[in-house]
Design a protein around this motif. Structure first.
Motif, PDB file in Angstrom:
ATOM      1  N   SER A  46     -50.933  12.806 -16.809  1.00  0.00           N
ATOM      2  CA  SER A  46     -50.259  11.918 -15.855  1.00  0.00           C
ATOM      3  C   SER A  46     -49.358  10.915 -16.538  1.00  0.00           C
ATOM      4  N   ARG A  47     -49.664  10.581 -17.813  1.00  0.00           N
ATOM      5  CA  ARG A  47     -48.954   9.546 -18.579  1.00  0.00           C
ATOM      6  C   ARG A  47     -49.074   8.169 -17.941  1.00  0.00           C
ATOM      7  N   VAL A  48     -50.014   8.006 -17.044  1.00  0.00           N
ATOM      8  CA  VAL A  48     -50.272   6.689 -16.449  1.00  0.00           C
ATOM      9  C   VAL A  48     -51.066   5.860 -17.449  1.00  0.00           C
ATOM     10  N   PRO A  49     -50.635   4.646 -17.764  1.00  0.00           N
ATOM     11  CA  PRO A  49     -51.404   3.814 -18.696  1.00  0.00           C
ATOM     12  C   PRO A  49     -52.788   3.484 -18.126  1.00  0.00           C
ATOM     13  N   VAL A  50     -53.745   3.362 -19.014  1.00  0.00           N
ATOM     14  CA  VAL A  50     -55.122   3.063 -18.626  1.00  0.00           C
ATOM     15  C   VAL A  50     -55.584   1.828 -19.386  1.00  0.00           C
ATOM     16  N   VAL A  51     -56.130   0.865 -18.672  1.00  0.00           N
ATOM     17  CA  VAL A  51     -56.721  -0.312 -19.313  1.00  0.00           C
ATOM     18  C   VAL A  51     -58.230  -0.173 -19.169  1.00  0.00           C
ATOM     19  N   VAL A  52     -58.899   0.090 -20.282  1.00  0.00           N
ATOM     20  CA  VAL A  52     -60.319   0.424 -20.306  1.00  0.00           C
ATOM     21  C   VAL A  52     -61.154  -0.839 -20.439  1.00  0.00           C
ATOM     22  N   GLY A  53     -62.193  -0.933 -19.656  1.00  0.00           N
ATOM     23  CA  GLY A  53     -63.089  -2.044 -19.844  1.00  0.00           C
ATOM     24  C   GLY A  53     -64.104  -2.175 -18.714  1.00  0.00           C
ATOM     25  N   PRO A  54     -65.264  -2.755 -19.020  1.00  0.00           N
ATOM     26  CA  PRO A  54     -65.620  -3.234 -20.348  1.00  0.00           C
ATOM     27  C   PRO A  54     -66.087  -2.104 -21.256  1.00  0.00           C
ATOM     28  N   VAL A  55     -65.908  -2.291 -22.556  1.00  0.00           N
ATOM     29  CA  VAL A  55     -66.464  -1.363 -23.542  1.00  0.00           C
ATOM     30  C   VAL A  55     -67.951  -1.638 -23.710  1.00  0.00           C
ATOM     31  N   LEU A  56     -68.327  -2.914 -23.672  1.00  0.00           N
ATOM     32  CA  LEU A  56     -69.732  -3.301 -23.793  1.00  0.00           C
ATOM     33  C   LEU A  56     -70.389  -3.093 -22.442  1.00  0.00           C
ATOM     34  N   ASP A  57     -70.777  -1.850 -22.186  1.00  0.00           N
ATOM     35  CA  ASP A  57     -71.259  -1.471 -20.865  1.00  0.00           C
ATOM     36  C   ASP A  57     -72.252  -0.328 -21.013  1.00  0.00           C
ATOM     37  N   LEU A  58     -73.064  -0.130 -19.982  1.00  0.00           N
ATOM     38  CA  LEU A  58     -74.019   0.965 -19.969  1.00  0.00           C
ATOM     39  C   LEU A  58     -73.367   2.245 -19.443  1.00  0.00           C
ATOM     40  N   PRO A  59     -73.911   3.398 -19.790  1.00  0.00           N
ATOM     41  CA  PRO A  59     -73.420   4.639 -19.180  1.00  0.00           C
ATOM     42  C   PRO A  59     -73.615   4.601 -17.677  1.00  0.00           C
ATOM     43  N   GLY A  60     -72.767   5.323 -16.959  1.00  0.00           N
ATOM     44  CA  GLY A  60     -72.848   5.308 -15.512  1.00  0.00           C
ATOM     45  C   GLY A  60     -73.931   6.200 -14.943  1.00  0.00           C
ATOM     46  N   SER A  61     -74.454   7.108 -15.744  1.00  0.00           N
ATOM     47  CA  SER A  61     -75.439   8.075 -15.264  1.00  0.00           C
ATOM     48  C   SER A  61     -76.495   8.300 -16.330  1.00  0.00           C
ATOM     49  N   ARG A  62     -77.671   8.700 -15.899  1.00  0.00           N
ATOM     50  CA  ARG A  62     -78.733   9.043 -16.846  1.00  0.00           C
ATOM     51  C   ARG A  62     -78.304  10.167 -17.787  1.00  0.00           C
ATOM     52  N   TYR A  63     -77.351  10.963 -17.349  1.00  0.00           N
ATOM     53  CA  TYR A  63     -76.961  12.151 -18.108  1.00  0.00           C
ATOM     54  C   TYR A  63     -75.692  11.955 -18.919  1.00  0.00           C
ATOM     55  N   ASP A  64     -75.167  10.750 -18.919  1.00  0.00           N
ATOM     56  CA  ASP A  64     -74.030  10.433 -19.779  1.00  0.00           C
ATOM     57  C   ASP A  64     -74.546  10.054 -21.157  1.00  0.00           C
ATOM     58  N   PRO A  65     -73.825  10.397 -22.230  1.00  0.00           N
ATOM     59  CA  PRO A  65     -74.252   9.996 -23.571  1.00  0.00           C
ATOM     60  C   PRO A  65     -74.435   8.480 -23.663  1.00  0.00           C
TER      61      PRO A  65
END
Length: 982
Positions: A836-855
């Motif tokens: 898409s080439r749409v810019p992404v602003v990621v955050g927070p990095v200091l965060d928990l995984p969203g699912s039990r099955y996410d690394p």
């Protein structure tokens, strides 16, 4: 078919790792895909061609195995690493297929043994309900090409390194928490540390090479609420001493594994703070997926949770006034009433015992389990750990405990402990606090990051705790903040999260340091434990490895590339000819968009950079104020995206919260006119090297309003203003990943209508220039029009994968100049984002995984996965109280795969580029605005200190509310200590 073993191989659209699932032996429902056609349905082999719209296939074997193997031949056998267990009846489950369709081959295989006994089946996890959710995520989620992503199930969490309690770690840098680090060996024998230093272990003992690595004691978290089955509060009463957290320990909580991944080996699990006198605690050795009894720390003292202040008096909830106490006065009364009654209770039982000893036959007193615990406190058998914040309530509890003759073991949180550190030391009361949390409520407004160090200086046993499943994973870094803000010795800083909390829990003879005879609770790290750029490699508890890092994202074998970055000259690059002159000389310059310059000089005139380079090549202009920066580092000021700075002061006080508007979409509201230039948060944020921020609306919507870019210097918002109305912020309506119907919600359709109405409004306004028939003014549509027409940027907030995909489609269909903000699951759809080439602003990095099955490191690695895919990105903190920690978010991303150069760009040049101000800010280059940060080390390193800060070329004092409180109460402590020695 009852004696058939049915193997189903699903060739899914995305490249998932092999996952084995048990299907119900009597009836399992496989809900495959919409509109499916069946063909070749033979008794032994069935081939299904699945396409969009719905098919249900009922399987009724004795036992069935669903093997998700992408791009695999249908006859492929189960892969290595799968353990065989006896089949068992499991509940019915339903699985949804990719809307793009699947090919499924169902093959019935007759077992060699036709006896009626149930045949073994292959499993890779022990919980059916967990696997059902995983299967839904694995099959249903990807909607577009490139939807493959990493997963982590319990089988993946099993360490490969097995010591059986015996090993030698060789040639490792050892941080004992009692003395400076040194290189040596550690011998672990039968789960204990047998020797430290130069070790001669018996032949045959497993040897682990620690060359270049660091070994630290396991973290001891003195205040945690993980691994609890259900709520942690009993809010109906003000005293609940009879309850105990030991009754609700959940040994399967993935937070245990994630805490181990951060180096935590021991944690005290507490009730909440709804009660003045709460329930009893439980200290656990962290071992994932064991029986609860295997986690309990043997022989540790019993403890109980007290609470003071806003929580027990119910200040911030709807139930205030429904239960006594409703004031701090009442909280004190609870203690005095309770312990007077406990004294009476003790006397009654003492009298009864005395009568029995005299040979009498008295009636025993009425048994009261609550008073039994309170009497245990009076006898010193139950340790008191009290939640508290303010200095007044701290002194109240100290005096109450002295009145009744019992000892307070620790004051928990104790955010104003630094104000009464002298009194705490006199009373021999320990303090367990936060690294830098503050301002989330009134009683936290005076919290300072120097608290732990100032209590330590007073002679208080001081520690840091998490009170958070997320922060728990980075307590080494929290300890490093005491080095940064207070200059605490690194050895003492490490003890804040290892040896000192062990002492506070009464178990320091067993854990907390690397010393012979102690439990082998050890953590191997890639670097110094206090470095924000280190990561945990493995964690050992009682000599057994309980966590071992796995690179689920392949970032170590296939790291992101560092793209070449050059800046084109712009009109602003013409140096000003007048203005104040400043020269920083002798520093290492970090331009960001060009190579570093050792022993460099940077010259500023009129607030802009006019020259930079090696000192030997840059002439100092006459009249310049020269600053000797030898040995220091100069960086561009960091740029923080989507903060609430100036809009928010104290979380629990609505009068200080202007972060968002009510009433639905409000595109015409702007943050600028409400920015409080005197907010304490501005000085606190600035001191960490952030010079420009985007102040954005944080709530309401879905269309929340317009943001502004401001500099962190100025007496009014007009003086601070850099760009007004720079961006429109939209909370894009969320669609859960597991939603069966992946279609536009009504809220999205309404949003589309609104944007179309804005374009139509703008068109009619333009046409009216010719005929004069202007449409009636509409403030909403007027404000929205330039964003709807793609003339200005729109920030679309989307976190989970499916919502991100829909937000991208919305941006494409509406032809918006879009930015995706948040993107917590951006790593799941990185390829779509890249295309898409749409810019992404990621955050927070200091965060928990969203699912039990996410690394476990999904949030940490998110930025690196996006960078590897070629997504234009930046990093934000997304923290209402601690925007200042932006650099530490980038540091964690760096520790987990993002190249250092990219991590630096992600908080300087890249956010400036997203905001459209990169020609003026975000790097050091001739002609750019001189926002400069001078540090004594790496900008991303927690232990580094910001020593000078320049905004528009002007030196800004590094004084803020917190530093002033620290200075005031340090002077008080020194005065009282001096007086006590006279």
């Amino acid at each position: 078919m009852s004696d058939l073993r049915l193997h189903a191989w699903i060739q899914a659209h995305s490249d998932h790792r092999r996952t084995m699932l048990d299907l119900a032996p009597t009836s399992a429902m496989l809900d495959l895909a919409p509109d499916a056609a069946a063909r070749d349905l033979a008794p032994d082999v069935a081939m299904l061609e699945l396409a969009p719209d719905a098919l249900a296939l009922e399987l009724t074997p004795d036992a069935a195995m669903l093997d998700l193997v992408p791009n695999a031949d249908s006859t492929q056998e189960a892969g290595p690493g799968c353990e065989r267990v006896a089949g068992r009846a499991l509940p019915r489950a339903s699985f949804a297929a990719s809307p793009r369709g699947l090919r499924a081959r169902l093959e019935a295989v007759r077992p060699q043994d036709t006896a009626p006994a149930r045949r073994p089946i292959v499993r890779r996890a022990s919980c059916w309900s967990a696997l059902a959710v995983l299967a839904v995520a694995s099959i249903a989620m990807p909607r577009a090409r490139g939807g493959d992503h990493a997963t982590e199930i319990d089988a993946d969490r099993k360490p490969a390194l097995v010591t059986r309690g015996n090993c030698v770690v060789r040639n490792v840098t050892i941080h004992t928490a009692t003395k400076p680090a040194f290189v040596g060996d550690v011998w672990v024998r039968d789960g204990k540390i047998a020797a430290v230093g130069k070790v001669e272990a018996p032949a045959g003992v497993l040897e682990v090479d620690g060359t270049g690595k660091h070994l630290a004691p396991g973290v001891v978290d003195c205040h945690s609420h993980i691994a609890v089955d259900g709520d942690v509060n009993e809010g109906t009463v003000s005293i609940s001493a009879e309850v105990s957290i030991e009754d609700v320990i959940d040994a399967d909580d993935p937070s245990i594994y994630r805490a181990l991944a951060g180096g935590v080996t021991t944690a005290r699990i507490l009730h909440g703070s709804a009660n003045a006198i709460g329930g009893r605690d439980e200290v656990l050795k962290l071992k994932f997926r064991r029986k609860a009894d295997e986690l309990r720390f043997p022989g540790g003292p019993a403890g109980i949770k007290f609470a003071l202040g806003e929580n027990p008096k119910r200040s911030n909830g709807s139930s205030r006034g429904e239960r006594f106490p409703a004031s701090r006065l009442g909280v004190e009364a609870v203690f005095y009433r309770a312990f007077e009654r406990a004294r009476e209770y003790q006397r009654e039982w003492n009298a009864y015992s005395a009568a029995k000893q005299r040979g009498e036959d008295p009636e025993p007193p009425r048994k009261d389990v609550r008073l039994d615990v309170l009497a245990g406190i009076l006898r010193g058998e139950v340790l008191v750990h009290s939640h508290c914040y303010r200095a007044d309530e701290i002194l109240m509890l100290l005096r109450a405990s002295q009145e009744f003759g019992f000892q307070i073991a620790t004051l928990q949180h104790v955010l104003e402990g630094y104000k009464v550190a002298y009194e705490m030391a006199e009373a021999k009361v320990a303090g367990s606090t936060f690294g830098d949390w503050w301002a989330y409520k009134i009683e936290a407004y005076d919290a300072i990051p120097q608290n732990a160090a100032l209590m330590d200086r007073a002679g208080v046993s001081s520690s840091l705790n998490s009170d958070s499943a997320e922060m728990m994973r980075r307590l080494y870094g929290e300890a490093a903040k005491s080095v940064r803000y207070a200059g605490l010795d690194p050895v003492r800083a490490l003890a804040l999260v290892t040896l000192n909390p062990a002492r506070q829990l009464g178990i320091a003879e067993r854990i907390g340091s690397i010393e012979a005879g102690k439990d082998a609770d050890l953590v191997l790290l890639s670097g110094d434990p206090l470095s924000s750029l280190s990561r945990v490699l493995w964690t050992m508890v009682d000599g057994e490895v309980e966590f071992e890092r796995k690179d689920a994202f392949g970032l170590e074998s296939r790291p992101p590339q560092v793209p070449a970055l050059t800046e084109a000259a712009s009109p602003s690059s013409v140096p000003p000819e007048t203005g104040d002159l400043l020269a920083l000389v002798g520093a290492t310059l970090h331009p960001i968009t060009s190579p570093d310059v050792e022993r460099g000089t940077i010259v500023v005139r009129g607030g802009r950079i006019v020259a930079l380079g090696a000192s030997a090549d840059v002439a100092l202009p006459a009249g310049a104020r020269v600053v000797d920066a030898t040995g220091k580092h100069v960086w561009p000021g960091m740029v923080s995206f989507a903060t609430n700075l100036g809009l928010y002061e104290i979380g629990s006080v609505p009068a200080t919260d202007d972060q968002g508007e009510s009433g639905g979409s409000q595109p015409d509201v702007r943050t600028t006119a409400s920015i409080n230039a005197d907010s304490a948060h501005i000085g606190v944020t600035r001191v960490n090297g952030i010079t420009r921020v985007q102040t954005a609306p944080q709530s309401g919507g879905p269309i929340r309003g317009q943001s502004a870019i401001v500099r962190l210097a100025g007496d009014t918002w007009e003086e601070m203003l850099t760009v007004d109305r720079d961006m429109l912020h939209v909370r894009f309506p969320a669609t859960p990943n597991e939603a069966k119907k992946k279609e536009k919600t009504e809220e999205v359709k309404e949003l589309e209508k609104t944007f179309e109405a804005a374009r139509d409004y703008a068109r009619r306004r333009i046409e009216a220039r010719d005929d004069g028939a202007r449409p009636r003014h509409d403030a909403h549509l007027e404000a929205l029009a330039p964003y709807a027409r793609g003339e200005k940027k729109v920030a679309l907030y989307a976190d989970n994968a499916q919502t991100i995909l829909f937000a991208l489609r919305f941006a494409r269909e509406q032809e918006l100049a879009a930015v995706i903000v948040g993107a917590r699951e951006g790593w799941k759809v990185a390829e779509e984002l890249a295309r898409s080439r749409v810019p992404v602003v990621v955050g927070p990095v200091l965060d928990l995984p969203g699912s039990r099955y996410d690394p476990y490191d999904a949030a940490f690695a998110n930025a690196a996965v996006l960078a590897r895919a070629g997504v234009p990105f930046a990093i934000m903190s997304d923290d209402p109280e601690n925007a200042r920690n932006l650099a530490f978010h980038a540091a964690m991303a760096c520790a987990y795969g993002l190249p250092h150069e990219e991590a630096l760009r992600a908080v300087t040049y890249y956010p400036a580029r997203v905001l459209g101000i990169e020609k003026e800010l975000g790097s050091l280059a001739v002609g750019k605005i001189a926002d400069l940060v001078v540090t004594d080390g790496d900008l991303l390193e927690i232990r580094s200190r910001v020593e000078q800060l320049y905004v528009d070329g002007r030196l800004v004092p590094l004084v803020n509310r917190q530093s002033e409180l620290h200075d005031k109460y340090r002077e008080r402590l020194e005065r009282l200590q001096a007086a006590s020695k006279r």
